[in-house]
Enzyme design. Structure first.
Site, short mmCIF file in Angstrom:
data_model
loop_
_atom_site.label_atom_id
_atom_site.label_comp_id
_atom_site.label_asym_id
_atom_site.label_seq_id
_atom_site.Cartn_x
_atom_site.Cartn_y
_atom_site.Cartn_z
N ILE A 1 -7.03 7.86 -0.73
CA ILE A 1 -7.00 6.39 -0.84
C ILE A 1 -7.86 5.94 0.34
O ILE A 1 -7.69 6.42 1.47
CB ILE A 1 -5.56 5.84 -0.78
CG1 ILE A 1 -5.55 4.31 -0.87
CG2 ILE A 1 -4.78 6.31 0.43
CD1 ILE A 1 -4.12 3.71 -0.99
N SER A 2 -8.82 5.06 0.09
CA SER A 2 -9.78 4.71 1.15
C SER A 2 -9.11 3.95 2.29
O SER A 2 -8.04 3.35 2.13
CB SER A 2 -10.91 3.85 0.56
OG SER A 2 -11.55 4.53 -0.49
N GLN A 3 -9.80 3.96 3.43
CA GLN A 3 -9.34 3.23 4.61
C GLN A 3 -9.26 1.73 4.30
O GLN A 3 -10.19 1.18 3.68
CB GLN A 3 -10.36 3.49 5.72
CG GLN A 3 -10.07 2.83 7.01
CD GLN A 3 -11.17 3.10 8.03
OE1 GLN A 3 -12.14 3.82 7.74
NE2 GLN A 3 -11.03 2.53 9.20
N ARG B 1 0.84 -1.22 0.00
CA ARG B 1 0.00 0.00 0.00
C ARG B 1 0.87 1.26 0.00
O ARG B 1 0.42 2.31 -0.49
CB ARG B 1 -0.94 -0.03 1.21
CG ARG B 1 -2.01 1.09 1.20
CD ARG B 1 -3.04 0.86 2.31
NE ARG B 1 -4.13 1.82 2.30
CZ ARG B 1 -4.23 2.86 3.12
NH1 ARG B 1 -3.29 3.09 4.03
NH2 ARG B 1 -5.27 3.68 3.05
#
Ligand code: SAM
Length: 204
Positions: free
Chosen positions: A50-52, A24
């Site tokens: 960027i999403s959780q 990530r």
């Protein structure tokens, strides 16, 4: 990060394996690399995120994706979700409205050896040339479920989309069965807005 998402109830082994595999930190700006494996959304520029990781895992698990299926993603952002879908064996089509984000995402995906068809555009109208899709995942918050996305689902297909106001949304999973659409909802998510013809008006 994997311990955090499994502690919160993610059980799908194929989702966990893909998220364990994908670095990530390559999808976040340099300034946030030290927080890349926190369970939090992070800025990626242009007021987008960027999403959780938990949210990514929950949405991906909700898709019930099988290898070989054709998936449309609306909201490429950093490319992290697209990488997960590729790693799980999907044929991925992804749309992003910001050219600069898409360019960066393409570079990251290429560097990692993932192949996804991608374009700049308004994903609220889908991608009719490649429809129907077995799965559609929308990673930005919509005021309602866009009709074009429902019409681009294959029979037995699934759409996962956050729907609500700009502050809080429910995650809606729609399964198409013939002419019927079955819906399931889980409350309490927060996404950046889906901006477009069938979404929210542009703030710019
Ligand atoms: N899936 C992304 C990832 O893995 O990094 C997260 C993306 S972010 C939460 C949502 C993205 O949706 C933003 O990059 C935003 O620009 C994009 N977006 C918003 N409305 C859109 C639209 N109508 N079509 C395509 N992309 C859109």
């Amino acid at each position: 990060m994997i311990n955090l998402i499994t502690a919160r109830g993610i059980t799908d082994e194929s989702v966990i394996a893909a998220m364990r595999h994908i670095p990530r930190h390559l999808f976040v700006p340099e300034a946030f690399v030290h927080r890349a494996y926190d369970d939090s959304a992070l800025p990626i520029g242009l007021n987008q995120t960027i999403s959780q990781p938990y949210t990514v895992a929950f949405m991906t698990q909700s898709l019930e994706l099988k290898a070989g299926e054709k998936v449309l993603e609306v909201g490429t952002g950093s490319g992290y979700q697209a990488a997960i879908l590729c790693e799980m064996g999907a044929r991925v089509f992804t749309i992003e409205r910001h050219f600069n984000l898409l360019e960066q995402a393409r570079k990251t995906l290429e560097k990692l050896g993932y192949r996804a068809a991608s374009k700049v555009g308004d994903g609220t109208v889908g991608w009719s040339e490649f429809a129907p899709f077995d799965r559609i995942i929308v990673t930005a918050a919509a005021p309602t479920v866009p009709d074009p996305l429902l019409s681009q689902l294959s029979d037995g297909g699934r759409l996962v989309i956050p729907v609500g106001d700009l502050d809080i949304q429910e995650l809606v999973t729609v399964t198409k069965r013939g002419n019927e659409f079955e819906r399931q909802r889980v409350y309490g998510f927060k996404f950046v807005p889906l901006v477009g013809k069938k979404g929210w008006p542009s703030p710019e």
